[in-house]
Each structure stands twice: as structure tokens, then as C-alpha cells.
Design an enzyme around this catalytic site. Structure first.
Site, short mmCIF file in Angstrom:
data_model
loop_
_atom_site.label_atom_id
_atom_site.label_comp_id
_atom_site.label_asym_id
_atom_site.label_seq_id
_atom_site.Cartn_x
_atom_site.Cartn_y
_atom_site.Cartn_z
N HIS A 125 -27.54 -30.31 -33.02
CA HIS A 125 -27.88 -29.07 -33.71
C HIS A 125 -28.87 -29.33 -34.84
O HIS A 125 -29.81 -28.57 -35.03
CB HIS A 125 -26.61 -28.41 -34.28
CG HIS A 125 -25.94 -27.49 -33.31
ND1 HIS A 125 -25.21 -27.93 -32.25
CD2 HIS A 125 -25.94 -26.14 -33.24
CE1 HIS A 125 -24.75 -26.90 -31.57
NE2 HIS A 125 -25.19 -25.80 -32.14
N LYS A 181 -13.93 -24.06 -31.51
CA LYS A 181 -12.61 -23.66 -32.01
C LYS A 181 -12.73 -23.34 -33.49
O LYS A 181 -13.57 -23.90 -34.20
CB LYS A 181 -11.57 -24.75 -31.76
CG LYS A 181 -11.82 -26.06 -32.48
CD LYS A 181 -10.72 -27.06 -32.16
CE LYS A 181 -10.99 -28.37 -32.93
NZ LYS A 181 -9.97 -29.38 -32.66
#
Length: 182
Positions: free
Chosen positions: A38, A103
């Protein structure tokens, strides 16, 4: 509740049909990317470079798979904590990212970007990486291979079990659970 079957890449029309709390079985092509990948993608975008991955209608899974065993497509591949990608996510959503799998809750900035661009955030159950690996039909590192498990992997999945955490209208399952927003 009936499970919905969807296929990635996920069109805008399909994303708009999903609601926070829906149980989903996802099939098709998804990509893994964790913190280091990322950061690299974000840095390329901020420096004006074209990133080497077309994000339109794609889904990124926040996971760093372990090496596969003989006869298996992938090793354990459980979700990682999504908030670690929050600083980078709005820029990727602007480029057409349809969905993310991870999550935990997301920041206010990510929730706004999801709503603005009609993206979707899916929750995968933590602690069942070995079970989730049985839903992966093929796996191949395609970007930043030197990052090892944090490289970008292209996965073909079949009936990958998920819950819609934040839908394209910005409805957040954690709001329903009464958790405080960050």
C-alpha cells in the site's frame, strides 16, 4: 439470512445491491496487498506515477499469505487489521477500487471515501487463515515480489466467505454494534 453469491471484479450495480451485514460468498479474481505494498502504491500515486495495477472494480484483500504446501494453491491467508491501510485507502478508492477485505473498523475518512465512490468493505473472519486458504484456487505474486508475503498476489477464489462491513451507502456494521467511531 440467505448468502449472496457475487463475482469479482464487482460492478457498480452489484456493489449497490449489497447491504451492511449481508453474508457473501465471493468468487473470481482478487488481489492481496498489505502495509508495504500500500505504501508503495500510495507513493507512486502521490509522485504522479501510474500504478502497475488497474484498480477499476477490483477487490484488495489485506492479507500476507504463507508459502503453499505441495498440492495447495496457497498457505494460510487470514485477514490483517484493516485500519493499518486507512492512510492509503481513500487514494486507491478514487482510482476505482471496488472493495476491500480485512478485519476491524475503518476510519471516518475511509468510510467517507467508500460512500462517495460507492465502494464496499468486506469483513473476513480472523483466525481461520487455514480454512480460508481452501477457498483459493490459484495464487501468483504479480507485483513487488521482493516483499515476500507482502507482495501483491493475484488470487482466484471460489465461495470466499465474507460479511459486508460497510456498504456503498456508507452504512457501517460497527454502527449497528454500537461501537464508537474513530
Amino acid at each position: 439470512m440467505k448468502q449472496k453469491h457475487i463475482t469479482a471484479p464487482i460492478t457498480l450495480g452489484e456493489r449497490k445491491k449489497l447491504r451492511a451485514g449481508d453474508e457473501v460468498l465471493l468468487s473470481g479474481i482478487i488481489f492481496t496487498a498489505r502495509d508495504s505494498a500500500h505504501k508503495r502504491l500510495f507513493d507512486m500515486i502521490k509522485s504522479g506515477k501510474r500504478i502497475p495495477l488497474d484498480l477499476r472494480d477490483t477487490v484488495i484483500y489485506y492479507a500476507g499469505p504463507t508459502p503453499s504446501r505441495p498440492g495447495r494453491a496457497i498457505g494460510s491467508c487470514g485477514p490483517t487489521t484493516s485500519s493499518r491501510m486507512d492512510a492509503f485507502t481513500p487514494e486507491l478508492i478514487k482510482l476505482g477500487l471496488a472493495g476491500m477485505i480485512g478485519k476491524g473498523g475503518r476510519s471516518a475518512e475511509v468510510r467517507k471515501a467508500i460512500k462517495r465512490h460507492a465502494s464496499v468493505y468486506f469483513l473476513a473472519t480472523g483466525g481461520i487463515g487455514a480454512l480460508l486458504s481452501t477457498k483459493v484456487r490459484s495464487s501468483k505474486a504479480i507485483l513487488f515480489k521482493e516483499l515476500g508475503p507482502e507482495a501483491v498476489y493475484k488470487l482466484e477464489v471460489k465461495d470466499f466467505p465474507l460479511i459486508v462491513g460497510i456498504d456503498s451507502k456508507g452504512n457501517d456494521i460497527y454502527d449497528k454494534a454500537g461501537r464508537k467511531k474513530r
